[in-house]
Design a protein around this motif. Sequence first.
Motif, PDB file in Angstrom:
ATOM      1  N   CYS A  16       1.965  93.292  32.789  1.00 50.53           N
ATOM      2  CA  CYS A  16       0.752  94.168  33.038  1.00 50.53           C
ATOM      3  C   CYS A  16      -0.011  94.474  31.865  1.00 50.53           C
ATOM      4  O   CYS A  16       0.329  95.321  30.867  1.00 50.53           O
ATOM      5  CB  CYS A  16       1.003  95.305  33.952  1.00 50.53           C
ATOM      6  SG  CYS A  16      -0.213  96.070  34.631  1.00 50.53           S
ATOM      7  N   ARG A  17      -1.135  94.062  31.884  1.00 52.77           N
ATOM      8  CA  ARG A  17      -2.032  94.395  30.620  1.00 52.77           C
ATOM      9  C   ARG A  17      -2.601  95.949  30.673  1.00 52.77           C
ATOM     10  O   ARG A  17      -2.337  96.653  29.578  1.00 52.77           O
ATOM     11  CB  ARG A  17      -3.084  93.526  30.603  1.00 52.77           C
ATOM     12  CG  ARG A  17      -4.305  93.677  29.554  1.00 52.77           C
ATOM     13  CD  ARG A  17      -5.449  93.040  29.349  1.00 52.77           C
ATOM     14  NE  ARG A  17      -5.266  91.398  29.723  1.00 52.77           N
ATOM     15  CZ  ARG A  17      -5.540  90.790  30.810  1.00 52.77           C
ATOM     16  NH1 ARG A  17      -6.310  91.426  31.805  1.00 52.77           N
ATOM     17  NH2 ARG A  17      -5.400  89.556  30.882  1.00 52.77           N
ATOM     18  N   LYS A  18      -2.685  96.434  31.980  1.00 48.51           N
ATOM     19  CA  LYS A  18      -3.180  97.656  31.988  1.00 48.51           C
ATOM     20  C   LYS A  18      -2.001  98.757  31.592  1.00 48.51           C
ATOM     21  O   LYS A  18      -2.228  99.651  31.089  1.00 48.51           O
ATOM     22  CB  LYS A  18      -3.550  98.294  33.449  1.00 48.51           C
ATOM     23  CG  LYS A  18      -4.079  99.332  33.681  1.00 48.51           C
ATOM     24  CD  LYS A  18      -4.616  99.474  35.186  1.00 48.51           C
ATOM     25  CE  LYS A  18      -5.096 100.903  35.337  1.00 48.51           C
ATOM     26  NZ  LYS A  18      -5.599 101.144  36.821  1.00 48.51           N
ATOM     27  N   CYS A  19      -0.866  98.521  32.053  1.00 49.45           N
ATOM     28  CA  CYS A  19       0.375  99.210  31.595  1.00 49.45           C
ATOM     29  C   CYS A  19       0.661  99.270  30.126  1.00 49.45           C
ATOM     30  O   CYS A  19       1.003 100.357  29.556  1.00 49.45           O
ATOM     31  CB  CYS A  19       1.737  98.680  32.477  1.00 49.45           C
ATOM     32  SG  CYS A  19       1.791  98.949  33.898  1.00 49.45           S
ATOM     33  N   SER A  20       0.490  98.147  29.534  1.00 53.49           N
ATOM     34  CA  SER A  20       0.593  97.962  28.162  1.00 53.49           C
ATOM     35  C   SER A  20      -0.437  98.667  27.528  1.00 53.49           C
ATOM     36  O   SER A  20      -0.103  99.248  26.238  1.00 53.49           O
ATOM     37  CB  SER A  20       0.306  96.468  27.483  1.00 53.49           C
ATOM     38  OG  SER A  20       1.547  95.737  27.962  1.00 53.49           O
ATOM     39  N   LYS A  21      -1.539  98.731  27.765  1.00 53.02           N
ATOM     40  CA  LYS A  21      -2.669  99.640  27.256  1.00 53.02           C
ATOM     41  C   LYS A  21      -2.169 101.296  27.248  1.00 53.02           C
ATOM     42  O   LYS A  21      -2.435 102.154  26.546  1.00 53.02           O
ATOM     43  CB  LYS A  21      -3.980  99.579  27.718  1.00 53.02           C
ATOM     44  CG  LYS A  21      -4.697  98.086  27.291  1.00 53.02           C
ATOM     45  CD  LYS A  21      -6.079  97.990  27.934  1.00 53.02           C
ATOM     46  CE  LYS A  21      -6.612  96.603  27.520  1.00 53.02           C
ATOM     47  NZ  LYS A  21      -7.848  96.436  28.046  1.00 53.02           N
ATOM     48  N   LYS A  22      -1.616 101.561  28.391  1.00 54.27           N
ATOM     49  CA  LYS A  22      -1.537 102.947  28.963  1.00 54.27           C
ATOM     50  C   LYS A  22      -0.145 103.500  27.904  1.00 54.27           C
ATOM     51  O   LYS A  22      -0.103 104.731  27.400  1.00 54.27           O
ATOM     52  CB  LYS A  22      -0.944 103.105  30.130  1.00 54.27           C
ATOM     53  CG  LYS A  22      -2.064 103.355  31.327  1.00 54.27           C
ATOM     54  CD  LYS A  22      -1.572 103.418  32.465  1.00 54.27           C
ATOM     55  CE  LYS A  22      -2.872 103.663  33.582  1.00 54.27           C
ATOM     56  NZ  LYS A  22      -2.327 104.206  34.826  1.00 54.27           N
ATOM     57  N   ASP A  24       0.177 102.455  24.908  1.00 52.78           N
ATOM     58  CA  ASP A  24      -0.368 102.245  23.565  1.00 52.78           C
ATOM     59  C   ASP A  24       0.656 101.566  22.724  1.00 52.78           C
ATOM     60  O   ASP A  24       1.125 102.083  21.639  1.00 52.78           O
ATOM     61  CB  ASP A  24      -0.938 103.596  22.919  1.00 52.78           C
ATOM     62  CG  ASP A  24      -1.469 103.517  21.770  1.00 52.78           C
ATOM     63  OD1 ASP A  24      -2.288 102.412  21.732  1.00 52.78           O
ATOM     64  OD2 ASP A  24      -1.540 104.457  20.920  1.00 52.78           O
ATOM     65  N   ASP A  57      -0.319  87.824  29.986  1.00 51.16           N
ATOM     66  CA  ASP A  57      -0.678  89.030  30.127  1.00 51.16           C
ATOM     67  C   ASP A  57      -1.896  89.199  31.256  1.00 51.16           C
ATOM     68  O   ASP A  57      -2.803  88.451  31.292  1.00 51.16           O
ATOM     69  CB  ASP A  57      -1.606  89.800  28.857  1.00 51.16           C
ATOM     70  CG  ASP A  57      -0.589  90.136  27.782  1.00 51.16           C
ATOM     71  OD1 ASP A  57       0.360  90.813  27.988  1.00 51.16           O
ATOM     72  OD2 ASP A  57      -0.845  89.765  26.583  1.00 51.16           O
ATOM     73  N   GLY A  59      -3.801  91.296  34.702  1.00 50.02           N
ATOM     74  CA  GLY A  59      -4.399  92.549  35.238  1.00 50.02           C
ATOM     75  C   GLY A  59      -3.519  93.388  36.031  1.00 50.02           C
ATOM     76  O   GLY A  59      -2.292  92.786  36.250  1.00 50.02           O
ATOM     77  N   CYS A  60      -3.945  94.440  36.479  1.00 53.69           N
ATOM     78  CA  CYS A  60      -2.929  95.129  37.125  1.00 53.69           C
ATOM     79  C   CYS A  60      -2.102  94.804  38.313  1.00 53.69           C
ATOM     80  O   CYS A  60      -2.674  94.348  38.990  1.00 53.69           O
ATOM     81  CB  CYS A  60      -3.824  96.514  37.596  1.00 53.69           C
ATOM     82  SG  CYS A  60      -2.847  97.912  38.358  1.00 53.69           S
ATOM     83  N   CYS A  64       1.977 100.623  38.307  1.00 55.10           N
ATOM     84  CA  CYS A  64       1.568 101.652  37.414  1.00 55.10           C
ATOM     85  C   CYS A  64       2.594 102.823  37.225  1.00 55.10           C
ATOM     86  O   CYS A  64       2.402 104.026  37.349  1.00 55.10           O
ATOM     87  CB  CYS A  64       0.205 102.333  38.200  1.00 55.10           C
ATOM     88  SG  CYS A  64      -1.064 101.106  38.245  1.00 55.10           S
TER      89      CYS A  64
END
Length: 103
Positions: A16-22, A24, A57, A59-60, A64
Motif C-alpha cells: 500500500c503506497r498510502k500506508c508507506s507515505k503515512k 514516512d 506499490d 493505491g489504498c 489503513c
Amino acid sequence: MKASVRSNWKTAILVCRKCSKKVDGGFGPKGNQPLGKALKKHLSLKKGRKGDAGILDVGCLGICPKGAVTVVNGAASRDWLLVKPGTDLDALAAELGLVETRA
C-alpha cells in the motif's frame, strides 16, 4: 496487438503506497525508505517482469493501520500482513515466501 505477455514472477506482492507515505519510510538499512523500495533492494530483484517476483506499490488497500504498512501476497491473498517500520526484511521475505528468490 499481443493477447498476453509473460513474466518471470512466481508471485506478486502488493504494498500500500498510502500506508508507506503515512509511516514516512521506516524501512531499509537506514530506516528511510518506503517498504516496497527497501524490499526490492534487499532481495536484489531485477526490474519489471524479468525479476523473480513483482513488488508493486498500489493505491489504498482500505485497511489503513496506524503505524504499519498493509502488504498482500498475490499467491496467498486471503492473509494480509500489517508490517511495522523497522521490521526485519529477511523475516518479512520468509513470511511472504520470497526467500528462494533471493540472489
